[in-house]
Design a protein around this motif. Structure first.
Motif, short mmCIF file in Angstrom:
data_model
loop_
_atom_site.label_atom_id
_atom_site.label_comp_id
_atom_site.label_asym_id
_atom_site.label_seq_id
_atom_site.Cartn_x
_atom_site.Cartn_y
_atom_site.Cartn_z
N VAL A 127 0.85 -1.19 0.00
CA VAL A 127 0.00 0.00 0.00
C VAL A 127 0.89 1.24 0.00
CG1 VAL A 127 -1.74 1.32 1.28
CG2 VAL A 127 -1.87 -1.20 1.19
N GLY A 128 0.62 2.16 -0.92
CA GLY A 128 1.33 3.44 -0.95
C GLY A 128 0.49 4.50 -0.25
N ALA A 129 1.13 5.31 0.60
CA ALA A 129 0.38 6.27 1.41
C ALA A 129 0.92 7.69 1.30
CB ALA A 129 0.38 5.83 2.88
N PHE A 130 0.00 8.62 1.10
CA PHE A 130 0.26 10.06 1.14
C PHE A 130 1.40 10.50 0.20
CE2 PHE A 130 -1.41 9.01 5.48
CZ PHE A 130 -2.67 9.58 5.31
N GLY A 131 1.45 9.87 -0.98
CA GLY A 131 2.39 10.29 -2.01
C GLY A 131 3.76 9.64 -1.96
N ALA A 132 4.09 8.91 -0.90
CA ALA A 132 5.41 8.25 -0.81
C ALA A 132 5.44 7.02 -1.72
CB ALA A 132 5.70 7.86 0.63
N GLU A 133 6.59 6.74 -2.30
CA GLU A 133 6.72 5.53 -3.13
C GLU A 133 8.14 5.00 -3.18
OE1 GLU A 133 6.43 6.11 -7.48
OE2 GLU A 133 5.65 8.09 -7.00
N ASP A 134 8.87 5.16 -2.10
CA ASP A 134 10.24 4.65 -2.04
C ASP A 134 10.28 3.28 -1.36
OD1 ASP A 134 11.29 6.93 -3.21
OD2 ASP A 134 11.52 7.97 -1.29
N GLY A 135 10.99 2.34 -1.97
CA GLY A 135 11.24 1.06 -1.33
C GLY A 135 10.34 -0.08 -1.73
N TRP A 136 9.38 0.16 -2.62
CA TRP A 136 8.47 -0.92 -2.99
C TRP A 136 9.16 -2.05 -3.74
CZ3 TRP A 136 8.59 -1.60 -8.15
CH2 TRP A 136 8.80 -0.49 -8.98
N GLU A 137 10.33 -1.76 -4.35
CA GLU A 137 11.03 -2.75 -5.16
C GLU A 137 11.96 -3.64 -4.34
OE1 GLU A 137 14.00 0.40 -4.48
OE2 GLU A 137 11.83 0.29 -4.68
N LYS A 138 12.01 -3.42 -3.03
CA LYS A 138 12.94 -4.18 -2.18
C LYS A 138 12.28 -5.46 -1.65
CE LYS A 138 15.41 -0.01 -0.70
NZ LYS A 138 15.77 0.84 0.45
N PRO A 139 13.01 -6.59 -1.64
CA PRO A 139 12.46 -7.82 -1.04
C PRO A 139 12.31 -7.68 0.46
CG PRO A 139 14.76 -8.14 -1.67
CD PRO A 139 14.36 -6.79 -2.19
N LEU A 140 11.36 -8.42 1.02
CA LEU A 140 11.12 -8.38 2.46
C LEU A 140 11.97 -9.39 3.21
CD1 LEU A 140 7.21 -8.05 2.55
CD2 LEU A 140 8.95 -6.24 2.42
N GLY A 141 12.55 -10.35 2.48
CA GLY A 141 13.34 -11.39 3.13
C GLY A 141 12.52 -12.61 3.51
N LEU A 142 11.35 -12.79 2.89
CA LEU A 142 10.54 -13.98 3.15
C LEU A 142 11.22 -15.21 2.55
CD1 LEU A 142 7.02 -12.52 2.25
CD2 LEU A 142 8.17 -12.52 4.48
N LYS A 143 10.82 -16.39 3.03
CA LYS A 143 11.39 -17.64 2.52
C LYS A 143 11.26 -17.71 1.01
CE LYS A 143 12.76 -22.02 2.57
NZ LYS A 143 14.15 -22.41 2.92
N ILE A 144 10.11 -17.36 0.51
CA ILE A 144 9.85 -17.29 -0.92
C ILE A 144 8.97 -16.07 -1.15
CG2 ILE A 144 7.91 -18.90 -0.72
CD1 ILE A 144 8.54 -19.85 -3.57
N GLU A 145 9.25 -15.28 -2.18
CA GLU A 145 8.44 -14.09 -2.41
C GLU A 145 8.55 -13.61 -3.85
OE1 GLU A 145 9.64 -10.28 -0.60
OE2 GLU A 145 11.46 -11.30 0.10
N ILE A 146 7.59 -12.79 -4.22
CA ILE A 146 7.61 -12.12 -5.52
C ILE A 146 7.98 -10.67 -5.27
CG2 ILE A 146 6.25 -11.35 -7.49
CD1 ILE A 146 4.48 -13.84 -7.05
#
Length: 269
Positions: A127-146
């Motif tokens: 979810v993007g909030a109040f105009g910010a959009e930095d960091g969405w392309e970074k992995p979260l470190g889950l076992k498996i993820e997209i």
């Protein structure tokens, strides 16, 4: 005659494509631009989203939100709810400041008798909030993820989603990707069972792309076999790992509706 009808029914059952399982996490909005939208409602379930067939979900192992490199545990906020007629969960989260918020859930392992294996689908949405959009392309470190290569919010129907599948942080080569729309209100019909789940493969770098044909919530699931087994009734069983990512795609707003939104009359229609 009864015997023939029974055989015919069995042939039809086995001829139908198997329904894909999707871990699901659907927020009330994929973008937040004012305080009225800031109190997010999230639905967490395990379902066949296009066929609208729910499956009972146990209390997850983990549920939380990643924002600006920090993780907040939200497991205690989950409340039981029926989704598509089956046991599921809901949660509320209030966004207080600009940022990119990645919600993720790790379910308890589920044994699927039809596939004779355990299924663990890690689900997430952004979810993007109040105009910010930095960091969405970074992995979260889950076992498996997209990991999205297209910004995972504020997208139009017709856009092409591009993602990368990771397993243990490394590209998952040639993995199967299943795609389904959340068929709210049975708004869309499928000519037959093949059409309910769209299927494609990642390339050797775990990259895949898919064009979105209509507006709504779309789920992408990447599948892989886990390196470890789990016991079921005394026997070792394989584990299917899945990474699901849910994104919202919308129709462009007409000039008339844009003007109505600006003067406040849109919400009076």
């Amino acid at each position: 005659m009864r015997f023939c009808l029974l055989i015919f029914s069995l042939v039809l059952a086995f001829a139908s494509p198997a329904l894909a399982h999707f871990g699901m996490i659907i927020p009330s909005s994929s973008t937040v631009m004012d305080k009225a939208e800031a109190d997010l409602a999230l639905q967490i379930s395990f379902s066949h989203p296009f066929a609208r067939q729910g499956m009972d979900m146990a209390v997850p192992e983990k549920f939380g939100v990643y924002q600006d490199g920090k993780y907040t545990d939200l497991l205690s906020t989950l409340r039981e709810e029926k989704i598509m007629g089956s046991a599921a969960f809901r949660a509320n989260y209030k966004i207080a400041r600009p940022g990119v918020y990645s919600f993720a859930v790790e379910p308890k392992p589920y044994f699927e008798p039809a596939e004779d294996c355990f299924i663990i689908h890690y689900a997430k949405t952004v979810v993007g909030a109040f105009g910010a959009e930095d960091g969405w392309e970074k992995p979260l470190g889950l076992k498996i993820e997209i990991v999205p290569k297209l910004r995972p919010f504020a997208n139009y129907a017709g856009n092409v989603f591009v993602g990368q599948a990771l397993l243990d942080g490394k590209p998952l080569a040639n993995a199967v990707v299943e795609v389904e729309a959340l068929n709210r209100g049975n708004a869309h019909g499928a000519p037959n069972g093949y059409f309910e789940t769209q299927t494609l493969y990642c390339d050797e770098n775990g990259i895949f792309a898919f064009g979105i044909p209509w507006a709504g919530w779309w789920g992408f699931a990447v599948l892989a076999e886990g390196s470890e087994t789990m016991k079921h009734e005394g026997a070792e069983k394989a584990v299917e790992l899945g990474a699901t990512l849910w994104l919202e795609f919308v129709e462009p707003m007409s000039a008339k509706k844009q003007a109505a939104k600006q003067d406040g009359s849109l919400w009076k229609e």
